[in-house]
Design a protein around this motif. Structure first.
Motif, PDB file in Angstrom:
ATOM      1  N   GLU A 101      15.918 -17.675   8.294  1.00 62.76           N
ATOM      2  CA  GLU A 101      16.065 -17.316   9.707  1.00 62.76           C
ATOM      3  C   GLU A 101      17.314 -17.964  10.310  1.00 62.76           C
ATOM      4  O   GLU A 101      18.055 -17.331  11.070  1.00 62.76           O
ATOM      5  CB  GLU A 101      14.818 -17.750  10.474  1.00 62.76           C
ATOM      6  CG  GLU A 101      14.818 -17.299  11.920  1.00 62.76           C
ATOM      7  CD  GLU A 101      13.539 -17.681  12.642  1.00 62.76           C
ATOM      8  OE1 GLU A 101      13.510 -17.512  13.859  1.00 62.76           O
ATOM      9  OE2 GLU A 101      12.587 -18.141  11.988  1.00 62.76           O
ATOM     10  N   GLN A 102      17.571 -19.200   9.960  1.00 63.58           N
ATOM     11  CA  GLN A 102      18.744 -19.897  10.489  1.00 63.58           C
ATOM     12  C   GLN A 102      20.032 -19.238   9.989  1.00 63.58           C
ATOM     13  O   GLN A 102      20.989 -19.062  10.754  1.00 63.58           O
ATOM     14  CB  GLN A 102      18.699 -21.361  10.054  1.00 63.58           C
ATOM     15  CG  GLN A 102      19.786 -22.218  10.655  1.00 63.58           C
ATOM     16  CD  GLN A 102      19.666 -23.683  10.238  1.00 63.58           C
ATOM     17  OE1 GLN A 102      18.888 -24.009   9.358  1.00 63.58           O
ATOM     18  NE2 GLN A 102      20.430 -24.530  10.880  1.00 63.58           N
ATOM     19  N   GLN A 103      20.033 -18.841   8.724  1.00 65.98           N
ATOM     20  CA  GLN A 103      21.210 -18.171   8.182  1.00 65.98           C
ATOM     21  C   GLN A 103      21.405 -16.808   8.828  1.00 65.98           C
ATOM     22  O   GLN A 103      22.547 -16.378   9.054  1.00 65.98           O
ATOM     23  CB  GLN A 103      21.081 -18.034   6.667  1.00 65.98           C
ATOM     24  CG  GLN A 103      21.163 -19.352   5.938  1.00 65.98           C
ATOM     25  CD  GLN A 103      20.802 -19.227   4.466  1.00 65.98           C
ATOM     26  OE1 GLN A 103      20.117 -18.286   4.071  1.00 65.98           O
ATOM     27  NE2 GLN A 103      21.266 -20.184   3.667  1.00 65.98           N
ATOM     28  N   GLN A 104      20.315 -16.116   9.141  1.00 66.95           N
ATOM     29  CA  GLN A 104      20.428 -14.820   9.820  1.00 66.95           C
ATOM     30  C   GLN A 104      21.066 -14.962  11.194  1.00 66.95           C
ATOM     31  O   GLN A 104      21.914 -14.152  11.584  1.00 66.95           O
ATOM     32  CB  GLN A 104      19.049 -14.168   9.942  1.00 66.95           C
ATOM     33  CG  GLN A 104      18.517 -13.635   8.637  1.00 66.95           C
ATOM     34  CD  GLN A 104      17.113 -13.064   8.787  1.00 66.95           C
ATOM     35  OE1 GLN A 104      16.457 -13.269   9.803  1.00 66.95           O
ATOM     36  NE2 GLN A 104      16.648 -12.368   7.769  1.00 66.95           N
ATOM     37  N   TRP A 105      20.676 -15.999  11.944  1.00 67.87           N
ATOM     38  CA  TRP A 105      21.274 -16.226  13.254  1.00 67.87           C
ATOM     39  C   TRP A 105      22.761 -16.549  13.116  1.00 67.87           C
ATOM     40  O   TRP A 105      23.590 -16.125  13.935  1.00 67.87           O
ATOM     41  CB  TRP A 105      20.564 -17.365  13.998  1.00 67.87           C
ATOM     42  CG  TRP A 105      19.296 -16.925  14.662  1.00 67.87           C
ATOM     43  CD1 TRP A 105      18.028 -17.208  14.280  1.00 67.87           C
ATOM     44  CD2 TRP A 105      19.196 -16.103  15.819  1.00 67.87           C
ATOM     45  NE1 TRP A 105      17.137 -16.621  15.124  1.00 67.87           N
ATOM     46  CE2 TRP A 105      17.826 -15.928  16.093  1.00 67.87           C
ATOM     47  CE3 TRP A 105      20.118 -15.480  16.655  1.00 67.87           C
ATOM     48  CZ2 TRP A 105      17.357 -15.178  17.152  1.00 67.87           C
ATOM     49  CZ3 TRP A 105      19.662 -14.732  17.710  1.00 67.87           C
ATOM     50  CH2 TRP A 105      18.291 -14.585  17.951  1.00 67.87           C
ATOM     51  N   PHE A 106      23.139 -17.298  12.093  1.00 64.85           N
ATOM     52  CA  PHE A 106      24.540 -17.631  11.875  1.00 64.85           C
ATOM     53  C   PHE A 106      25.350 -16.372  11.590  1.00 64.85           C
ATOM     54  O   PHE A 106      26.447 -16.178  12.130  1.00 64.85           O
ATOM     55  CB  PHE A 106      24.661 -18.632  10.719  1.00 64.85           C
ATOM     56  CG  PHE A 106      26.062 -19.061  10.435  1.00 64.85           C
ATOM     57  CD1 PHE A 106      26.697 -19.974  11.258  1.00 64.85           C
ATOM     58  CD2 PHE A 106      26.747 -18.549   9.350  1.00 64.85           C
ATOM     59  CE1 PHE A 106      27.992 -20.381  11.002  1.00 64.85           C
ATOM     60  CE2 PHE A 106      28.042 -18.948   9.090  1.00 64.85           C
ATOM     61  CZ  PHE A 106      28.667 -19.863   9.919  1.00 64.85           C
ATOM     62  N   VAL A 107      24.832 -15.502  10.726  1.00 67.34           N
ATOM     63  CA  VAL A 107      25.519 -14.255  10.393  1.00 67.34           C
ATOM     64  C   VAL A 107      25.613 -13.359  11.621  1.00 67.34           C
ATOM     65  O   VAL A 107      26.662 -12.723  11.874  1.00 67.34           O
ATOM     66  CB  VAL A 107      24.804 -13.540   9.226  1.00 67.34           C
ATOM     67  CG1 VAL A 107      25.336 -12.132   9.020  1.00 67.34           C
ATOM     68  CG2 VAL A 107      24.935 -14.362   7.955  1.00 67.34           C
ATOM     69  N   THR A 108      24.556 -13.300  12.414  1.00 65.38           N
ATOM     70  CA  THR A 108      24.569 -12.486  13.640  1.00 65.38           C
ATOM     71  C   THR A 108      25.640 -12.992  14.604  1.00 65.38           C
ATOM     72  O   THR A 108      26.398 -12.197  15.185  1.00 65.38           O
ATOM     73  CB  THR A 108      23.185 -12.520  14.314  1.00 65.38           C
ATOM     74  OG1 THR A 108      22.198 -12.077  13.385  1.00 65.38           O
ATOM     75  CG2 THR A 108      23.151 -11.644  15.541  1.00 65.38           C
ATOM     76  N   GLY A 109      25.703 -14.304  14.781  1.00 62.12           N
ATOM     77  CA  GLY A 109      26.728 -14.879  15.663  1.00 62.12           C
ATOM     78  C   GLY A 109      28.129 -14.603  15.162  1.00 62.12           C
ATOM     79  O   GLY A 109      29.049 -14.295  15.946  1.00 62.12           O
ATOM     80  N   GLY A 110      28.349 -14.694  13.856  1.00 62.88           N
ATOM     81  CA  GLY A 110      29.659 -14.373  13.276  1.00 62.88           C
ATOM     82  C   GLY A 110      30.022 -12.924  13.479  1.00 62.88           C
ATOM     83  O   GLY A 110      31.183 -12.585  13.763  1.00 62.88           O
ATOM     84  N   GLY A 111      29.041 -12.030  13.343  1.00 60.76           N
ATOM     85  CA  GLY A 111      29.280 -10.605  13.567  1.00 60.76           C
ATOM     86  C   GLY A 111      29.672 -10.314  15.010  1.00 60.76           C
ATOM     87  O   GLY A 111      30.599  -9.534  15.281  1.00 60.76           O
TER      88      GLY A 111
END
Length: 135
Positions: A101-111
């Motif tokens: 979940e934490q990695q998903q939020w990081f990828v979303t923020g980068g996108g």
């Protein structure tokens, strides 16, 4: 120590040794005290008997504890086994996730940051002018 209590102490000790010198049985016949060796042997025998009784009582206590605790213990083990199987089933039924979940939020923020950068580039029209403050 004062001399008064010392004299009383010596008198009591002297009388006490005479009083312990002989014993009488139920018929009034005086019997000599057993010797120290006989007392040691008697005490050793009593110690052996006490140890044997203690071991027997310890075994009885352990067997009683085992019989009392065996039923709830078995129930708890069965419940624990059921919960473990339920956990394994739940883990296998969940889809395997590639990212946490934490990695998903990081990828979303980068996108979102990348999209904002592209929008900024396209909004200027692709031209790069040098902007200066006019004096």
């Amino acid at each position: 120590m004062r001399p008064g209590p010392l004299c009383v102490l010596l008198a009591v000790l002297a009388v006490g040794t005479d009083a312990q010198a002989e014993e009488t049985n139920g018929s009034g016949i005086t019997l000599p005290l057993p010797t120290a060796a006989a007392q040691v042997i008697d005490l050793q025998q009593r110690l052996k008997d006490s140890e044997r009784q203690r071991e027997e009582l310890q075994k009885q206590l352990q067997s009683a504890d085992a019989s009392r605790e065996s039923a709830p213990l078995k129930e708890l083990r069965l419940e624990n086994q059921k919960l473990r199987t339920q956990l394994k089933e739940a883990q296998t039924s969940l889809p395997l996730r590639f990212l946490t979940e934490q990695q998903q939020w990081f990828v979303t923020g980068g996108g979102v940051a990348l999209i904002a950068l592209l929008c900024g580039i396209f909004a200027t029209g692709g031209r790069r002018e040098r902007r200066q403050w006019l004096n």
